[in-house]
Design a protein around this motif. Structure first.
Motif, PDB file in Angstrom:
ATOM      1  N   PHE A   1       2.621 -23.095 -14.384  1.00 43.28           N
ATOM      2  CA  PHE A   1       1.064 -23.207 -13.666  1.00 43.28           C
ATOM      3  C   PHE A   1       0.332 -22.530 -12.884  1.00 43.28           C
ATOM      4  CE2 PHE A   1      -1.176 -24.146  -9.810  1.00 43.28           C
ATOM      5  CZ  PHE A   1      -2.514 -25.369 -10.502  1.00 43.28           C
ATOM      6  N   ILE A   2       1.289 -21.683 -12.149  1.00 45.53           N
ATOM      7  CA  ILE A   2       0.882 -20.208 -12.022  1.00 45.53           C
ATOM      8  C   ILE A   2       0.377 -19.113 -12.693  1.00 45.53           C
ATOM      9  CG2 ILE A   2       1.036 -18.316 -10.259  1.00 45.53           C
ATOM     10  CD1 ILE A   2       2.987 -20.684  -8.204  1.00 45.53           C
ATOM     11  N   ALA A   3       0.725 -18.941 -13.583  1.00 45.18           N
ATOM     12  CA  ALA A   3       0.850 -17.877 -14.584  1.00 45.18           C
ATOM     13  C   ALA A   3      -0.330 -18.229 -15.497  1.00 45.18           C
ATOM     14  CB  ALA A   3       2.143 -18.228 -16.473  1.00 45.18           C
ATOM     15  N   THR A   4      -0.749 -20.187 -16.105  1.00 45.36           N
ATOM     16  CA  THR A   4      -2.403 -19.721 -16.398  1.00 45.36           C
ATOM     17  C   THR A   4      -3.546 -19.394 -15.318  1.00 45.36           C
ATOM     18  OG1 THR A   4      -2.458 -22.062 -14.793  1.00 45.36           O
ATOM     19  CG2 THR A   4      -1.201 -22.357 -16.876  1.00 45.36           C
ATOM     20  N   GLY A   5      -3.320 -19.198 -14.073  1.00 41.75           N
ATOM     21  CA  GLY A   5      -4.535 -19.128 -13.465  1.00 41.75           C
ATOM     22  C   GLY A   5      -5.117 -19.885 -13.093  1.00 41.75           C
ATOM     23  N   LYS A   6      -4.937 -21.405 -13.728  1.00 41.05           N
ATOM     24  CA  LYS A   6      -6.312 -21.759 -13.377  1.00 41.05           C
ATOM     25  C   LYS A   6      -6.100 -23.186 -12.200  1.00 41.05           C
ATOM     26  CE  LYS A   6      -6.937 -21.684 -18.932  1.00 41.05           C
ATOM     27  NZ  LYS A   6      -6.882 -22.411 -19.862  1.00 41.05           N
ATOM     28  N   GLY A   7      -7.060 -24.148 -12.721  1.00 39.68           N
ATOM     29  CA  GLY A   7      -6.911 -24.632 -10.560  1.00 39.68           C
ATOM     30  C   GLY A   7      -7.431 -23.956  -9.895  1.00 39.68           C
ATOM     31  N   SER A   8      -7.702 -25.242  -9.401  1.00 35.39           N
ATOM     32  CA  SER A   8      -8.826 -24.216  -7.977  1.00 35.39           C
ATOM     33  C   SER A   8      -7.760 -23.511  -6.815  1.00 35.39           C
ATOM     34  CB  SER A   8      -8.860 -25.865  -6.984  1.00 35.39           C
ATOM     35  OG  SER A   8      -7.903 -26.655  -5.845  1.00 35.39           O
ATOM     36  N   ALA A   9      -8.760 -23.210  -6.060  1.00 40.62           N
ATOM     37  CA  ALA A   9      -7.679 -22.007  -5.207  1.00 40.62           C
ATOM     38  C   ALA A   9      -6.312 -22.653  -4.373  1.00 40.62           C
ATOM     39  CB  ALA A   9      -8.739 -21.055  -4.443  1.00 40.62           C
ATOM     40  N   GLN A  10      -7.288 -23.779  -4.108  1.00 42.07           N
ATOM     41  CA  GLN A  10      -5.927 -25.149  -2.801  1.00 42.07           C
ATOM     42  C   GLN A  10      -5.008 -25.689  -3.670  1.00 42.07           C
ATOM     43  OE1 GLN A  10      -7.896 -28.381  -1.388  1.00 42.07           O
ATOM     44  NE2 GLN A  10      -6.351 -29.023  -0.178  1.00 42.07           N
ATOM     45  N   GLN A  11      -4.995 -25.923  -5.352  1.00 43.06           N
ATOM     46  CA  GLN A  11      -3.905 -26.130  -6.239  1.00 43.06           C
ATOM     47  C   GLN A  11      -3.330 -24.971  -6.257  1.00 43.06           C
ATOM     48  OE1 GLN A  11      -5.963 -27.292  -9.435  1.00 43.06           O
ATOM     49  NE2 GLN A  11      -5.863 -29.622  -8.547  1.00 43.06           N
ATOM     50  N   GLN A  12      -3.545 -23.627  -6.632  1.00 45.62           N
ATOM     51  CA  GLN A  12      -2.709 -22.483  -6.939  1.00 45.62           C
ATOM     52  C   GLN A  12      -1.549 -22.217  -5.323  1.00 45.62           C
ATOM     53  OE1 GLN A  12      -1.646 -20.157  -9.098  1.00 45.62           O
ATOM     54  NE2 GLN A  12      -3.187 -21.390 -10.275  1.00 45.62           N
ATOM     55  N   GLU A  13      -2.770 -22.475  -4.026  1.00 40.52           N
ATOM     56  CA  GLU A  13      -1.608 -22.360  -3.233  1.00 40.52           C
ATOM     57  C   GLU A  13      -0.697 -22.928  -2.851  1.00 40.52           C
ATOM     58  OE1 GLU A  13      -0.535 -21.230   0.353  1.00 40.52           O
ATOM     59  OE2 GLU A  13      -1.457 -20.262  -0.994  1.00 40.52           O
ATOM     60  N   LYS A  14      -0.957 -24.568  -3.128  1.00 39.02           N
ATOM     61  CA  LYS A  14      -0.333 -25.142  -3.029  1.00 39.02           C
ATOM     62  C   LYS A  14       0.937 -25.386  -3.430  1.00 39.02           C
ATOM     63  CE  LYS A  14      -1.949 -29.486  -2.601  1.00 39.02           C
ATOM     64  NZ  LYS A  14      -1.140 -30.030  -1.773  1.00 39.02           N
ATOM     65  N   ALA A  15       1.164 -24.288  -5.240  1.00 39.38           N
ATOM     66  CA  ALA A  15       2.286 -24.298  -6.191  1.00 39.38           C
ATOM     67  C   ALA A  15       3.268 -23.241  -5.506  1.00 39.38           C
ATOM     68  CB  ALA A  15       1.467 -24.440  -7.610  1.00 39.38           C
ATOM     69  N   ARG A  16       2.217 -22.106  -5.064  1.00 44.67           N
ATOM     70  CA  ARG A  16       3.537 -21.242  -4.274  1.00 44.67           C
ATOM     71  C   ARG A  16       4.079 -21.533  -3.134  1.00 44.67           C
ATOM     72  NH1 ARG A  16      -1.463 -18.186  -5.902  1.00 44.67           N
ATOM     73  NH2 ARG A  16      -2.987 -18.514  -3.991  1.00 44.67           N
ATOM     74  N   ALA A  17       3.110 -22.931  -2.608  1.00 52.55           N
ATOM     75  CA  ALA A  17       3.694 -23.090  -1.537  1.00 52.55           C
ATOM     76  C   ALA A  17       4.970 -23.940  -1.353  1.00 52.55           C
ATOM     77  CB  ALA A  17       3.726 -23.818  -0.381  1.00 52.55           C
ATOM     78  N   ALA A  18       5.663 -24.940  -2.747  1.00 51.83           N
ATOM     79  CA  ALA A  18       6.008 -25.810  -3.099  1.00 51.83           C
ATOM     80  C   ALA A  18       6.767 -24.903  -4.427  1.00 51.83           C
ATOM     81  CB  ALA A  18       5.439 -26.329  -4.181  1.00 51.83           C
ATOM     82  N   LEU A  19       6.503 -23.642  -4.681  1.00 49.18           N
ATOM     83  CA  LEU A  19       7.722 -22.841  -5.241  1.00 49.18           C
ATOM     84  C   LEU A  19       8.505 -21.810  -4.210  1.00 49.18           C
ATOM     85  CD1 LEU A  19       8.566 -21.670  -7.833  1.00 49.18           C
ATOM     86  CD2 LEU A  19       6.687 -19.737  -7.478  1.00 49.18           C
TER      87      LEU A  19
END
Length: 661
Positions: free
Chosen positions: A130-148
């Motif tokens: 998901f992070i590699a796609t660069g898509k989604g909102s800034a909040q979703q990208q941050e959520k992915a990084r936190a979960a990672l």
């Protein structure tokens, strides 16, 4: 907040897992509607945070019209409802087609589903995608990084302490949700989210919570003297240091499954009993536009001051549910304005505080990263003068990838807490959303150090360990289970019919049976001994029978995969309430439900073996002629012929023999 997220705590009173099961525990009847109408109702339910209803509307829509947009909605609802297996299934299906281009957040949802099940490596791969796609909102990208971050951290954790975990018995943990346990003397106080809301016009009808107590681990009882209501939630009791004040929550539904709460206080009367009258805390505590919940008391031994701690998502906090504190008034003083505990709050959720006065340690739950997934139990020392030490995760031995909440430490090495981790008795076999149960945890002391004095070495023969009898049988082969007994409610499946087969499988009849457990108490138990008899029957016979069937099926699959030919022999039994010919058909229906279990188990994984003849199920039904002498027929009345454990034991199917070649 986004439905793709594992949201910190969208309900004010309970941990998310409890609130999401509010509608799990009632029947849901599908309507024959067009997909568009089902989607509209599902979307509306999502807005109202009624994820169970949304999930079922989307599931019906997908059955009528398979389409990526519907499957995506279904996956999102399943994740919000914490039905992680179902969420994983539907997200994974979307990754295998062109839909992934249209719905890139599928990778985020899949990663969160994996993380919540403790599948950290799979979560890492999906979140990175998901992070590699660069898509989604800034909040979703941050959520992915936190979960990672959490997934990476969780894989590195080691077992530094050993805790024994015991799920409290069904006398306390009902098939519904129990939480917020704390103990005083021999009495355990807790909240049960299992009662029907009186005159509820909402469809399907909703459940409410009530405060319970259990003495000496006997069956839990509802707090009396007007403490609970039949139309409101009552929960979270906390008693002041001088034992004169009891703080608690009252909460009401606002829209759909959303709940708003306020804090109340009750005093003791001249006879030392809690008064029926109670007082709502002032607006300084119960802010008009925000919930106040989960009261707890903290004793500052240095300042000699008692504080009320609570949880709120009001203005002035850190962005989600936060920990707040306010000193208890002394003498004629008034309540002050509460303050957030800034040293402990984060943009994530901090909930369910409990202060251990003897060690001056605060225990609470948080879903801040890094963590194991969901809410983790943590602790932090209080240093005095409003200063706090470092927050410490309680570790792998007590936390899980699910929601672990409501810690209550009787001592530093003994605690109660709630968790919705697997192993709970979920009531919906389709979603497998587990109901939180209360656990007891005890720290296992480390072994004593080896002696260092080697001045005189004496050879001592090694001690031979005393033989011990396992508390639970060990199942390694199919024969170890025999006889495997499965129980049914009166005249089930398919009551008042003369059919010899049923379309239901055993799990469906089992979960419906569990929902009627309280009726068996009400109709049969007239004293504590009879209450214990009903509790032990459901706990040790009904539930264990189902759990053994699941394990039996898993071992059976292993045998079939090893090219073994297996024949299973079933016998059906009934209680002597009806005539022999009716009972014969009823016994055959019960056998039919167990046969259906093997056909439908794990989405039909055993079907090829049944169709090829490698797995054979032979059945013989015995009706009233096999009922025990202690079982009463209908002339004894319903109390003895339906609701007594003796009668209930006769309504069963047994796996009596297994042949293997």
């Amino acid at each position: 907040m986004l439905p793709t997220s594992r949201r910190p705590l969208s309900r004010p009173m309970l941990s998310k897992s409890l609130l999401l099961i509010a509608l799990l525990l009632v029947g849901f009847w599908a309507e024959a509607q067009r997909p568009a109408a089902l989607l509209k109702k599902g979307d509306q339910a999502m807005v109202q945070e009624d994820y169970y209803t949304a999930l079922h509307y989307f599931r019906q829509a997908l059955e009528r019209k398979p389409a990526p947009d519907i499957e995506f909605r279904l996956a999102e609802a399943a994740l919000a409802f914490q039905a992680y297996e179902a969420a994983e299934e539907h997200y994974l299906a979307l990754t295998k087609g062109n839909a992934i281009q249209q719905y890139p957040t599928v990778w985020l949802g899949l990663g969160l589903s994996y993380q919540s099940q403790g599948k950290y490596q799979e979560a890492t791969e999906a979140l990175n995608a998901f992070i590699a796609t660069g898509k989604g909102s800034a909040q979703q990208q941050e959520k992915a990084r936190a979960a990672l971050l959490s997934a990476s951290w969780a894989q590195e954790q080691t077992l530094e302490e050993e805790w024994t975990l015991e799920r409290l018995p069904r006398r306390i943990n009902s098939p519904y949700g129990e939480f917020g346990a704390w103990k005083s003397g021999d009495t355990l106080y807790y909240t049960s989210y299992s009662y029907d809301k009186e005159d509820d016009k909402y469809e399907p009808a909703r459940k409410i919570s009530k405060v319970m107590f259990s003495r000496d681990d006997r069956r839990g009882r509802v707090m009396s003297r007007g403490f609970n209501e039949d139309t409101l939630h009552t929960a979270h009791t906390a008693i002041s240091r001088d034992k004169q004040l009891m703080f608690f929550n009252r909460c009401q539904f606002t829209e759909g499954a959303a709940i708003s709460c306020q804090l109340y206080v009750r005093e003791k009367d001249s006879r030392g009993r809690w008064k029926r009258e109670f007082t709502v805390l002032p607006a300084e505590i119960n802010a008009p536009s925000a919930t106040a919940t989960q009261p707890s008391l903290m004793w500052d031994s240095i300042a000699q001051q008692e504080y009320l701690l609570f949880v709120s998502k009001r203005a002035g906090g850190s962005g989600d549910f936060d920990l707040w504190q306010v000193p208890l008034p002394v003498g004629d003083s008034k309540w002050e304005k509460p303050r957030p505990i800034l040293a402990l709050n984060t943009p994530y959720g901090e909930i369910s505080p409990q202060f251990h006065a003897a060690s001056q340690t605060l225990y609470f739950s948080t879903n801040r990263p890094p963590g194991f997934g969901g809410y983790d139990l943590v602790k932090v020392p209080y240093l005095g003068n409003g200063e706090w030490g470092t927050v410490e995760n309680l570790g792998l031995a007590i936390n899980s990838s699910y929601d672990d909440t409501y810690p209550f430490f009787t001592k530093e090495d003994s605690a109660y807490f709630s968790s919705n981790r697997p192993g709970g008795r979920y009531l919906d076999p389709d979603t497998k959303n587990c109901c939180p149960d209360i656990f007891k945890a005890n720290l296992v002391p480390p072994p004593p150090p080896a002696p260092t004095d080697t001045a005189a070495i004496v050879e001592i023969p090694p001690l031979q360990p005393e033989p011990t009898t396992p508390t639970h049988p060990i199942f390694r082969t199919l024969e170890d289970f025999l006889p495997l007994t499965l129980f049914y409610d009166n005249d089930h499946p398919n009551p008042r019919t003369r059919k010899s087969v049923t379309e239901l499988d055993y799990s469906e009849t089992y979960f419906n049976y569990l929902k009627r457990e309280d009726i068996y108490y009400e109709q049969y138990a007239e004293n504590e001994e009879e209450q214990d008899a009903v509790a032990l029957f459901f706990e040790k016979e009904v539930v264990e029978g189902y759990e053994r069937l699941e394990l039996f099926s898993a071992i059976l699959l292993e045998q079939l995969e090893a090219a073994q030919k297996v024949e299973i022999f079933l016998k059906g039994y009934t209680s002597p309430r009806a005539k022999g010919d009716y009972n014969l058909l009823l016994g055959q229906r019960r056998v039919s439900a167990v046969r259906n279990h093997f056909q439908s188990w794990r989405s039909g994984i055993l079907l090829p073996y049944l169709e090829s003849g490698q797995l054979v199920i032979s059945e013989v039904s015995f009706g009233e002629t096999r009922a025990a002498a202690s079982a009463q027929d209908e002339r004894a009345g319903e109390r003895l012929s339906i609701y007594s454990p003796a009668a209930a034991r006769e309504r069963r199917v047994e796996i009596v023999e297994v042949k293997q070649q």
